[in-house]
Motif scaffolding. Structure first.
Motif, PDB file in Angstrom:
ATOM      1  N   LYS A   6       0.803  -1.206   0.000  1.00  0.00           N
ATOM      2  CA  LYS A   6       0.000   0.000   0.000  1.00  0.00           C
ATOM      3  C   LYS A   6       0.849   1.275   0.000  1.00  0.00           C
ATOM      4  O   LYS A   6       1.730   1.454   0.810  1.00  0.00           O
ATOM      5  CB  LYS A   6      -0.904  -0.023   1.228  1.00  0.00           C
ATOM      6  N   ASN A   9       4.150   2.945  -4.393  1.00  0.00           N
ATOM      7  CA  ASN A   9       4.465   3.063  -5.802  1.00  0.00           C
ATOM      8  C   ASN A   9       5.212   4.378  -6.024  1.00  0.00           C
ATOM      9  O   ASN A   9       4.702   5.447  -5.715  1.00  0.00           O
ATOM     10  CB  ASN A   9       3.173   3.042  -6.624  1.00  0.00           C
ATOM     11  N   ASN A  19      -1.721   3.171  -5.479  1.00  0.00           N
ATOM     12  CA  ASN A  19      -0.728   2.192  -5.069  1.00  0.00           C
ATOM     13  C   ASN A  19      -0.529   1.166  -6.175  1.00  0.00           C
ATOM     14  O   ASN A  19      -1.148   1.235  -7.237  1.00  0.00           O
ATOM     15  CB  ASN A  19      -1.129   1.542  -3.740  1.00  0.00           C
ATOM     16  N   TYR A  20       0.314   0.213  -5.927  1.00  0.00           N
ATOM     17  CA  TYR A  20       0.699  -0.784  -6.921  1.00  0.00           C
ATOM     18  C   TYR A  20      -0.498  -1.533  -7.513  1.00  0.00           C
ATOM     19  O   TYR A  20      -0.497  -1.877  -8.682  1.00  0.00           O
ATOM     20  CB  TYR A  20       1.676  -1.762  -6.279  1.00  0.00           C
ATOM     21  N   TYR A  21      -1.529  -1.781  -6.711  1.00  0.00           N
ATOM     22  CA  TYR A  21      -2.687  -2.549  -7.178  1.00  0.00           C
ATOM     23  C   TYR A  21      -3.811  -1.676  -7.723  1.00  0.00           C
ATOM     24  O   TYR A  21      -4.879  -2.181  -8.037  1.00  0.00           O
ATOM     25  CB  TYR A  21      -3.204  -3.453  -6.056  1.00  0.00           C
ATOM     26  N   HIS A  86      -7.588 -11.836   3.174  1.00  0.00           N
ATOM     27  CA  HIS A  86      -8.006 -11.451   1.829  1.00  0.00           C
ATOM     28  C   HIS A  86      -9.249 -10.575   1.962  1.00  0.00           C
ATOM     29  O   HIS A  86     -10.073 -10.786   2.841  1.00  0.00           O
ATOM     30  CB  HIS A  86      -8.380 -12.673   0.989  1.00  0.00           C
ATOM     31  N   ASP A  96      -8.765 -12.241  -3.577  1.00  0.00           N
ATOM     32  CA  ASP A  96      -8.388 -11.070  -2.794  1.00  0.00           C
ATOM     33  C   ASP A  96      -8.597  -9.842  -3.675  1.00  0.00           C
ATOM     34  O   ASP A  96      -7.786  -9.542  -4.551  1.00  0.00           O
ATOM     35  CB  ASP A  96      -6.937 -11.174  -2.336  1.00  0.00           C
ATOM     36  N   ARG A  99      -6.033  -7.213  -4.663  1.00  0.00           N
ATOM     37  CA  ARG A  99      -4.988  -7.512  -5.647  1.00  0.00           C
ATOM     38  C   ARG A  99      -5.540  -7.832  -7.036  1.00  0.00           C
ATOM     39  O   ARG A  99      -4.815  -8.300  -7.901  1.00  0.00           O
ATOM     40  CB  ARG A  99      -4.155  -8.691  -5.147  1.00  0.00           C
ATOM     41  N   PRO A 101      -6.992  -6.854 -10.718  1.00  0.00           N
ATOM     42  CA  PRO A 101      -6.859  -5.699 -11.622  1.00  0.00           C
ATOM     43  C   PRO A 101      -8.211  -5.043 -11.924  1.00  0.00           C
ATOM     44  O   PRO A 101      -9.235  -5.717 -11.995  1.00  0.00           O
ATOM     45  CB  PRO A 101      -6.253  -6.303 -12.896  1.00  0.00           C
ATOM     46  N   THR A 102      -8.175  -3.727 -12.095  1.00  0.00           N
ATOM     47  CA  THR A 102      -9.388  -3.024 -12.509  1.00  0.00           C
ATOM     48  C   THR A 102      -9.747  -3.460 -13.929  1.00  0.00           C
ATOM     49  O   THR A 102      -8.930  -4.015 -14.653  1.00  0.00           O
ATOM     50  CB  THR A 102      -9.197  -1.500 -12.443  1.00  0.00           C
TER      51      THR A 102
END
Length: 127
Positions: A6, A9, A19-21, A86, A96, A99, A101-102
């Protein structure tokens, strides 16, 4: 430098501060996403949904913002951290959503409880 979770990035000029996710983490990102157009679901059932955005809630909760692929309706669903740590609907243990992807596609099941609340209980990837 490896990304560990979190808000770590590294920001580059012109890059969003997600953030990364891809979870929206600041006020500007939330306003730009126009999250007010998403509402709580009004009926139970199984729906084909596209994940548009995610934001952190206050109590170990992750809000997921979806568009119904059949009707175009925009809904907000909450998932909670389970025993496996998760963020998932109530009856899911392997997914989860922190994690995921959109823009991914899901078959989501919503059920009404005895108090009339609509709860997100199941999700299954469809893409």
């Amino acid at each position: 430098m490896p990304l560990t979770g979190k808000n770590d990035n590294p920001k580059k000029k012109g890059q969003k501060t997600m953030n990364y996710y891809g979870i929206l983490t600041n006020y500007e990102e939330r306003m730009e996403a126009n999250l007010e157009q998403y509402s709580r679901p009004e009926k139970a059932g199984t729906f084909h949904l596209r994940l548009d955005y995610r934001t952190w809630g206050k109590r170990m909760c992750l809000f997921c913002y979806f568009t119904d692929e059949d009707t175009g309706e925009k809904i907000r669903l909450a998932c909670w951290r389970n025993a496996k740590e998760h963020y998932a609907p109530r009856k899911c243990t392997a997914i989860d959503f922190a994690r995921i992807p959109t823009n991914s596609l899901w078959r989501c099941t919503l059920e009404e409880d005895t108090k009339g609340n609509i709860n997100w209980v199941m999700a299954e990837a469809t893409d």
